[in-house]
Scaffold this motif. Structure first.
Motif, PDB file in Angstrom:
ATOM      1  N   ILE A  60       0.829  -1.206   0.000  1.00 38.52           N
ATOM      2  CA  ILE A  60       0.000   0.000   0.000  1.00 38.52           C
ATOM      3  C   ILE A  60       0.865   1.257   0.000  1.00 38.52           C
ATOM      4  O   ILE A  60       1.763   1.415   0.827  1.00 38.52           O
ATOM      5  CB  ILE A  60      -0.940   0.001   1.214  1.00 38.52           C
ATOM      6  N   SER A  61       0.567   2.150  -0.945  1.00 41.30           N
ATOM      7  CA  SER A  61       1.290   3.413  -1.057  1.00 41.30           C
ATOM      8  C   SER A  61       0.319   4.572  -0.887  1.00 41.30           C
ATOM      9  O   SER A  61      -0.730   4.614  -1.527  1.00 41.30           O
ATOM     10  CB  SER A  61       1.972   3.509  -2.429  1.00 41.30           C
ATOM     11  N   TYR A  62       0.680   5.509  -0.031  1.00 39.31           N
ATOM     12  CA  TYR A  62      -0.141   6.698   0.191  1.00 39.31           C
ATOM     13  C   TYR A  62       0.442   7.880  -0.595  1.00 39.31           C
ATOM     14  O   TYR A  62       1.207   8.678  -0.080  1.00 39.31           O
ATOM     15  CB  TYR A  62      -0.225   7.016   1.683  1.00 39.31           C
ATOM     16  N   GLY A  63       0.089   7.921  -1.887  1.00 40.49           N
ATOM     17  CA  GLY A  63       0.504   9.030  -2.728  1.00 40.49           C
ATOM     18  C   GLY A  63       1.802   8.807  -3.481  1.00 40.49           C
ATOM     19  O   GLY A  63       2.187   9.651  -4.295  1.00 40.49           O
ATOM     20  N   GLY A  64       2.462   7.705  -3.246  1.00 35.61           N
ATOM     21  CA  GLY A  64       3.744   7.467  -3.900  1.00 35.61           C
ATOM     22  C   GLY A  64       3.646   6.933  -5.315  1.00 35.61           C
ATOM     23  O   GLY A  64       4.635   6.938  -6.050  1.00 35.61           O
ATOM     24  N   LEU A  65       2.469   6.478  -5.715  1.00 40.82           N
ATOM     25  CA  LEU A  65       2.302   5.876  -7.033  1.00 40.82           C
ATOM     26  C   LEU A  65       1.572   6.778  -8.019  1.00 40.82           C
ATOM     27  O   LEU A  65       1.805   6.702  -9.225  1.00 40.82           O
ATOM     28  CB  LEU A  65       1.534   4.552  -6.908  1.00 40.82           C
TER      29      LEU A  65
END
Length: 336
Positions: A60-65
């Motif tokens: 899970i990425s919070y804004g990194g993708l």
């Protein structure tokens, strides 16, 4: 003996590489930070890993993708395998699910929000709509009714909301426009700065977002009963990635959805029980809108916006009336 040990070592390395090759990792694009709005995705990742002994993991990425308004585009090209987005961010890309963002639908709680979303997501026209983006609808992100926070003098009447610049998207934004307010669709992550700098006077969010994006920290007041509607934010998966899963991996994913949603709802309801205390702690005034003003708000927004939405959908060859009726029928069944 050396040859034997060498063969054992090579075999061990081969097994290790084979195990690594067999493992499945999905990238998941969210935004902001971990909060009530993302708890079902976090729980889903936990359950999927447990059921597959760590052989299928969700990173899970919070804004990194991706940016939140570009998550559906990222899914369409396979930039990542799973993502969350909100229908109101790009209505033209997902017109069918915007039925769930119509103002004053009368959805009373999170359980009803889950039920109507499930029903709409299962409709063939909706699945076909999202398939244009190579997206498969997995689960909803149920949210309670929106209310607004603001600074300065409370906007306690409809007249006082005329000309009010409000951060609101989708059907909620259209509802405010119907009473003379000026909606703007800045993203959730931009809302605090927009409010602090005066770009908007008020921000419409569900309670968790007022906390997560800190708009409650600079608010003087909050409308406790305006309840114009909410937004619909699905979690989708890339269709090719989903079909490439093994049978056991797909079962692990699909069978975890209901438990992940139940966890989300329990967690969110705990937050709602704490909301009164949070308002007191931050010295935010509760603003109660009169019954007459609420009736006038519904008259201005509910019927006209719904009828125009149905007309627009039907003009595109989409079953607008059928989708709206499905929502109403599902609510009726839930209350029986």
């Amino acid at each position: 003996m050396k040859h034997l040990l060498g063969r054992v070592a090579v075999a061990a390395i081969a097994v290790a590489f084979a195990s690594e090759a067999m493992a499945t990792e999905w990238n998941v694009s969210l935004w902001g930070k971990r909060r009530a709005f993302t708890e079902h995705v976090e729980k889903l990742a936990e359950l999927v890993s447990e059921k597959t002994n760590g052989e299928f993991t969700l990173n899970i990425s919070y804004g990194g993708l991706s940016k939140n308004k570009e998550n559906l585009d990222g899914i369409s090209i396979g930039a990542f395998e799973m993502a969350q987005f909100c229908a109101g961010y790009h209505r033209d890309k997902n017109p069918t699910i915007t039925v769930l963002e119509l103002p004053f639908l009368g959805v009373a709680n999170l359980q009803e929000e889950v039920a109507v979303s499930k029903a709409v997501y299962a409709h063939p026209a909706v699945q076909k709509d999202l398939a244009r983006w190579n997206a498969k609808l997995l689960m909803t992100s149920p949210m309670p009714q929106y209310n607004i926070v603001g600074t300065g003098e409370p906007r306690s009447t409809l007249d006082s909301m005329k000309g009010m610049r409000v951060r609101a998207t989708g059907g909620v934004g259209k509802a405010f426009a119907a009473i003379g307010a000026v909606p703007t669709s800045v993203t959730a992550t931009e809302a605090y700065n927009a409010m602090e700098s005066g770009v908007v006077d008020t921000v419409a969010f569900a309670p968790h977002a007022h906390l997560a994006f800190r708009t409650i920290d600079i608010a003087d007041w909050w409308t406790e009963n305006l309840n114009p509607g909410t937004v619909n934010c699905p979690v989708v998966v890339n269709t090719d990635a989903y079909e490439a899963l093994s049978d056991s991996e797909r079962e692990a994913l699909d069978s975890s959805v209901d438990e992940a949603i139940a966890h989300y709802v329990d967690n969110y309801e705990n937050l709602l029980t704490k909301w009164d205390g949070i308002l007191k702690e931050k010295e935010v005034t509760r603003v109660h809108i009169s019954d007459d003003d609420l009736a006038a708000f519904r008259a201005a927004a509910a019927d006209p916006i719904r009828e125009q939405w149905i007309k627009d959908m039907e003009a595109q060859g989409l079953p607008g009336q059928e989708l709206y009726d499905l929502v109403m029928e599902t609510l009726k069944k839930e209350r029986m």
